[in-house]
Scaffold this motif. Structure first.
Motif, PDB file in Angstrom:
ATOM      1  N   GLY A 239      63.267  44.034  16.629  1.00 33.00           N
ATOM      2  CA  GLY A 239      62.394  43.678  15.515  1.00 33.00           C
ATOM      3  C   GLY A 239      61.853  42.268  15.594  1.00 33.00           C
ATOM      4  N   ALA A 240      62.314  41.489  16.593  1.00 31.13           N
ATOM      5  CA  ALA A 240      61.890  40.084  16.683  1.00 31.13           C
ATOM      6  C   ALA A 240      60.440  39.926  17.109  1.00 31.13           C
ATOM      7  CB  ALA A 240      62.801  39.324  17.643  1.00 31.13           C
ATOM      8  N   LYS A 241      59.806  41.008  17.569  1.00 35.44           N
ATOM      9  CA  LYS A 241      58.388  40.922  17.925  1.00 35.44           C
ATOM     10  C   LYS A 241      57.502  40.764  16.688  1.00 35.44           C
ATOM     11  CE  LYS A 241      56.695  43.467  21.220  1.00 35.44           C
ATOM     12  NZ  LYS A 241      56.315  44.639  22.061  1.00 35.44           N
ATOM     13  N   THR A 242      58.056  41.143  15.527  1.00 38.58           N
ATOM     14  CA  THR A 242      57.330  40.948  14.273  1.00 38.58           C
ATOM     15  C   THR A 242      57.737  39.607  13.684  1.00 38.58           C
ATOM     16  OG1 THR A 242      57.208  43.318  13.826  1.00 38.58           O
ATOM     17  CG2 THR A 242      56.918  41.845  11.950  1.00 38.58           C
ATOM     18  N   VAL A 243      56.877  38.622  13.852  1.00 37.24           N
ATOM     19  CA  VAL A 243      57.164  37.261  13.393  1.00 37.24           C
ATOM     20  C   VAL A 243      56.555  37.053  12.010  1.00 37.24           C
ATOM     21  CG1 VAL A 243      56.910  34.801  13.900  1.00 37.24           C
ATOM     22  CG2 VAL A 243      57.195  36.440  15.769  1.00 37.24           C
ATOM     23  N   ARG A 244      57.326  36.467  11.123  1.00 37.51           N
ATOM     24  CA  ARG A 244      56.850  36.204   9.762  1.00 37.51           C
ATOM     25  C   ARG A 244      56.604  34.722   9.494  1.00 37.51           C
ATOM     26  NH1 ARG A 244      61.363  40.363   7.357  1.00 37.51           N
ATOM     27  NH2 ARG A 244      60.149  42.291   7.530  1.00 37.51           N
ATOM     28  N   ASN A 245      57.375  33.880  10.197  1.00 39.36           N
ATOM     29  CA  ASN A 245      57.230  32.439   9.984  1.00 39.36           C
ATOM     30  C   ASN A 245      57.919  31.703  11.128  1.00 39.36           C
ATOM     31  OD1 ASN A 245      56.570  30.002   8.805  1.00 39.36           O
ATOM     32  ND2 ASN A 245      57.994  30.181   7.093  1.00 39.36           N
ATOM     33  N   MET A 246      57.502  30.483  11.389  1.00 38.19           N
ATOM     34  CA  MET A 246      58.166  29.606  12.350  1.00 38.19           C
ATOM     35  C   MET A 246      58.133  28.186  11.791  1.00 38.19           C
ATOM     36  SD  MET A 246      56.932  31.011  16.120  1.00 38.19           S
ATOM     37  CE  MET A 246      55.400  30.082  16.075  1.00 38.19           C
ATOM     38  N   VAL A 247      59.233  27.460  11.962  1.00 38.95           N
ATOM     39  CA  VAL A 247      59.323  26.085  11.462  1.00 38.95           C
ATOM     40  C   VAL A 247      59.982  25.211  12.511  1.00 38.95           C
ATOM     41  CG1 VAL A 247      60.290  24.573   9.689  1.00 38.95           C
ATOM     42  CG2 VAL A 247      59.458  26.838   9.059  1.00 38.95           C
ATOM     43  N   SER A 248      59.377  24.074  12.816  1.00 41.87           N
ATOM     44  CA  SER A 248      59.922  23.130  13.790  1.00 41.87           C
ATOM     45  C   SER A 248      61.059  22.318  13.193  1.00 41.87           C
ATOM     46  CB  SER A 248      58.832  22.167  14.272  1.00 41.87           C
ATOM     47  OG  SER A 248      57.828  22.840  14.985  1.00 41.87           O
ATOM     48  N   ASP A 249      62.065  22.036  14.028  1.00 42.39           N
ATOM     49  CA  ASP A 249      63.104  21.079  13.684  1.00 42.39           C
ATOM     50  C   ASP A 249      62.666  19.736  14.263  1.00 42.39           C
ATOM     51  OD1 ASP A 249      65.295  19.462  13.407  1.00 42.39           O
ATOM     52  OD2 ASP A 249      66.747  20.908  14.178  1.00 42.39           O
ATOM     53  N   LEU A 250      62.121  18.894  13.425  1.00 46.54           N
ATOM     54  CA  LEU A 250      61.555  17.625  13.889  1.00 46.54           C
ATOM     55  C   LEU A 250      62.611  16.590  14.249  1.00 46.54           C
ATOM     56  CD1 LEU A 250      58.544  17.306  11.408  1.00 46.54           C
ATOM     57  CD2 LEU A 250      58.535  18.170  13.757  1.00 46.54           C
ATOM     58  N   SER A 251      63.874  16.893  13.972  1.00 48.03           N
ATOM     59  CA  SER A 251      64.938  15.963  14.308  1.00 48.03           C
ATOM     60  C   SER A 251      65.471  16.176  15.725  1.00 48.03           C
ATOM     61  CB  SER A 251      66.099  16.097  13.309  1.00 48.03           C
ATOM     62  OG  SER A 251      66.784  17.336  13.484  1.00 48.03           O
ATOM     63  N   LYS A 252      65.029  17.273  16.370  1.00 47.80           N
ATOM     64  CA  LYS A 252      65.510  17.595  17.713  1.00 47.80           C
ATOM     65  C   LYS A 252      64.336  18.021  18.594  1.00 47.80           C
ATOM     66  CE  LYS A 252      69.906  19.390  15.913  1.00 47.80           C
ATOM     67  NZ  LYS A 252      69.551  19.404  14.482  1.00 47.80           N
ATOM     68  N   ASP A 253      64.472  17.800  19.893  1.00 46.71           N
ATOM     69  CA  ASP A 253      63.449  18.212  20.843  1.00 46.71           C
ATOM     70  C   ASP A 253      63.534  19.716  21.104  1.00 46.71           C
ATOM     71  OD1 ASP A 253      62.703  15.577  21.063  1.00 46.71           O
ATOM     72  OD2 ASP A 253      63.798  15.226  22.929  1.00 46.71           O
ATOM     73  N   ASN A 254      62.372  20.345  21.301  1.00 42.24           N
ATOM     74  CA  ASN A 254      62.282  21.741  21.763  1.00 42.24           C
ATOM     75  C   ASN A 254      62.986  22.747  20.859  1.00 42.24           C
ATOM     76  OD1 ASN A 254      60.985  20.891  24.255  1.00 42.24           O
ATOM     77  ND2 ASN A 254      63.011  20.175  24.897  1.00 42.24           N
ATOM     78  N   THR A 255      63.103  22.412  19.580  1.00 36.71           N
ATOM     79  CA  THR A 255      63.885  23.251  18.666  1.00 36.71           C
ATOM     80  C   THR A 255      63.023  23.750  17.510  1.00 36.71           C
ATOM     81  OG1 THR A 255      65.898  22.027  19.204  1.00 36.71           O
ATOM     82  CG2 THR A 255      65.920  23.315  17.177  1.00 36.71           C
ATOM     83  N   PHE A 256      63.079  25.057  17.273  1.00 33.40           N
ATOM     84  CA  PHE A 256      62.442  25.615  16.088  1.00 33.40           C
ATOM     85  C   PHE A 256      63.104  26.925  15.702  1.00 33.40           C
ATOM     86  CE2 PHE A 256      59.855  27.288  19.581  1.00 33.40           C
ATOM     87  CZ  PHE A 256      59.598  28.595  19.217  1.00 33.40           C
TER      88      PHE A 256
END
Length: 352
Positions: A239-256
């Motif tokens: 079910g991960a192919k259906t994306v609803r939202n994404m948010v970056s973690d600005l406190s870490k590199d390459n992380t969301f």
């Protein structure tokens, strides 16, 4: 004389007890419990922030449904509010009072981008148009119009180091890019399903992520010229192919974080590997309407459903529930980038 004095007193009472109160149009359900709420203690307690500056009396946004909240990158007291029906509003004082935008007072605003170096340059995604102002919302011009009825602009993002670069995602799957502040646009890519979120890496601005409604997550390392499908790395998450939202973690590199039909998943290496987040809500069973991460402390994560706010202080290892201050859904969550104790909550009526 006594009759005149009594009449004047009654009129004064009516005025000062709210008889002059005017609500911007919204849902008739859960009347007066919507708009925006603010917490100054990390979602422990909330205050409704709905006052609108107006010469017409006590106008408020208590019935407004919120679609998006966006900080001015230069000033976290300035917040832009996109609504589901009432256009665009903004605050200059951390939601203590809101101001209506005369040229954009109706319709649904899907997303907002504020120029990181020129606070008077703002972009708003409204239907199949991208509107732009260069005079602090006094006037607006269409900088992009899609000729297709289904060409709704669903998401936008910008390069904070070079704000003349703007990305826009459409419900058709087209990803647009402008390198001249919206004066012209090109189709950077055509995905097979609609775009729900675009993220630009905080350190390397050439790295861009695109989340889609049916085909998972894609990554570009050359500012949108070419794209790599990250979906094969998501196979274990049904079910991960259906994306609803994404948010970056600005406190870490390459992380969301990505909210998907499977549930919430996390990458710490730019999409090479993924881990499932251990939520209190069963994976895929409860719809998550909003997601936010403290920009200075990625261990503090919030997500909202139709009835509850969930909070983690250990990067998602454990969660606690926080009571919603309204019967509406938590449509948007936003953590102040300078004062992590301040959290904003946008609300939405869910039609049953």
């Amino acid at each position: 004389m006594k009759k005149v004095y009594l009449l004047f007193s009654l009129l004064a009472i009516l005025v000062f007890t709210g008889a002059s109160c005017i609500s911007l149009k919204g849902s008739s359900e859960t009347s007066g419990t919507g708009g925006v709420f603010k917490s100054i203690d990390k979602a422990e307690k909330w205050q409704q922030k709905i006052a609108v500056s107006s010469v017409k009396g006590n106008v408020n946004i208590a019935n407004v449904d919120v679609s998006v909240l966006v900080f001015d990158p230069q000033d976290s007291k300035t917040i832009y509010l996109g609504t589901a029906n009432n256009g665009l509003l903004y605050t200059l004082d951390g939601a203590e009072s809101w101001q209506r935008v005369a040229g954009l007072a109706s319709g649904k605003v899907n997303d907002i981008v504020v120029d990181s170096k020129n606070k008077c340059a703002i972009y708003a995604a409204v239907g199949n148009k991208i509107l732009k102002t260069i005079d602090c919302a006094r006037s607006w011009q269409a900088t992009y119009v899609d000729s297709r009825a289904e060409g709704v602009i669903t998401t936008m993002a910008t390069d904070l180091d070079n704000p003349s670069v703007i990305y826009a995602g459409l419900a058709t799957g087209d990803l647009l890019k402008s390198v001249d502040s919206g004066a012209s646009w090109l189709v950077a890519n055509r995905f097979d399903s609609g775009l729900v979120k675009i993220l630009v890496d905080k350190k390397d601005r050439k790295i861009v992520y695109a989340g889609t409604t049916k085909d998972g997550i894609f990554k570009s390392i050359d500012a949108g010229k070419t794209w790599v499908d990250l979906t094969p790395k998501l196979k274990e998450f049904k079910g991960a192919k259906t994306v609803r939202n994404m948010v970056s973690d600005l406190s870490k590199d390459n992380t969301f974080l990505a909210d998907t039909k499977y549930g919430m998943i996390k990458t710490t290496d730019g999409g090479e590997t993924w881990q499932a987040m251990n939520l209190l809500t069963p994976s895929g069973d409860v719809q998550i309407y909003s997601l936010a991460i403290n920009p200075k402390n990625g261990n503090e994560i919030y997500y909202g459903t139709s009835s509850t706010i969930y909070k983690s202080v250990d990067g998602g290892a454990s969660w606690v529930t926080k009571k919603m201050p309204t019967a509406r859904a938590a449509s948007y969550l936003l953590v102040d980038p300078n004062e992590g104790n301040i959290v904003y909550l946008g609300t939405l009526t869910i039609k049953k």
